[in-house]
Scaffold this active site. Sequence first.
Site, PDB file in Angstrom:
ATOM      1  N   ASP A   1      -3.210   3.433  -1.177  1.00 29.83           N
ATOM      2  CA  ASP A   1      -1.862   3.579  -0.795  1.00 29.83           C
ATOM      3  C   ASP A   1      -1.914   5.525  -0.928  1.00 29.83           C
ATOM      4  OD1 ASP A   1      -0.907   0.958  -0.922  1.00 29.83           O
ATOM      5  OD2 ASP A   1       0.044   1.081  -2.447  1.00 29.83           O
TER       6      ASP A   1
ATOM      7  N   HIS B   1     -10.181   0.814  -1.598  1.00 27.78           N
ATOM      8  CA  HIS B   1     -10.771  -0.698  -1.795  1.00 27.78           C
ATOM      9  C   HIS B   1     -11.507  -0.139  -0.764  1.00 27.78           C
ATOM     10  CE1 HIS B   1      -8.648  -2.966  -4.556  1.00 27.78           C
ATOM     11  NE2 HIS B   1      -7.834  -2.084  -5.058  1.00 27.78           N
TER      12      HIS B   1
ATOM     13  N   SER C   1      -6.300  12.191  -4.831  1.00 27.74           N
ATOM     14  CA  SER C   1      -7.085  12.946  -4.595  1.00 27.74           C
ATOM     15  C   SER C   1      -7.394  12.550  -3.112  1.00 27.74           C
ATOM     16  CB  SER C   1      -7.919  12.620  -4.977  1.00 27.74           C
ATOM     17  OG  SER C   1      -9.041  13.627  -4.296  1.00 27.74           O
TER      18      SER C   1
END
Length: 275
Positions: A80, A138, A243
């Site tokens: 996200d 992911h 990050s």
Amino acid sequence: MVRKHITNTVSQWFGRFADHEFPSRVQSFINHAYVNLLGLDMREFAPPSTYPTLNKLFTRELRKKRPIDMRHGAFISPVDGFVTECGILENDKALQIKGMAYSVDDLLTLQYGREAQAIHGGSYINFYLSPKDYHRYHMPYKLRVASALHQPGKLYPVNFPSLRKRKELFVENERVILECFTEKGGRIFLVMVGALNVGRMSFTFDPRIKTNADRYEPTFYRYDKKPIWLKKGDLLGMFMMGSTVLAFAEPGLMQIRTNDRTHVRFGERVALIKE
């Protein structure tokens, strides 16, 4: 050899605070204050008071599985976050933000010097995670992790003000580089870039990789003897604070299907793999 920088020290101090388990009432206050201050959307997560440390809140797990675009060739967002830049590499140059380029050869270091040349003229996407975003990353496609490099460095912030004023920011910061391959042999690099505050990253496939841990020499890992295959959507690891994730593909392999200045969610298609 990389020397320890003040940003590493500050991040380690903050990390100790974020890892500390305060009495439940105090911890609940800290967690709710963080949620309210940054405006976290907690609808997909457990209530703030249930997390025993601030870092557990940072690295919160989704309560329900997120829908994933499983269409053939769909390359999904691994996080996200916000697409700060994307496009085609001009030789080895990518943009960290409009008007501010960085060298992918320098980013990938001499360890991947020959391999970096293979992605010159290829595609890239920069994903920025703000402190309020879901902090797990992911696998964006079914890929084999062939090798990993932990490159120590500084831990400057990677937010928009820093991207605009600090040249070669991604090259200066600590990072973990993954060299990956599709089933048909297409090369993709995934680069997780550290940032100020905590600055740690973890990886599900290799617990030996430890960042912001007073290691000042690059550490290289190969996975030839036991191939590591991860499926699209598999948990790859997590940031202990916001990050950036960078994705690079060799020419002709990845067609971008998103735009810069776009917010994306883990599971959505952002590119198409053409093999």
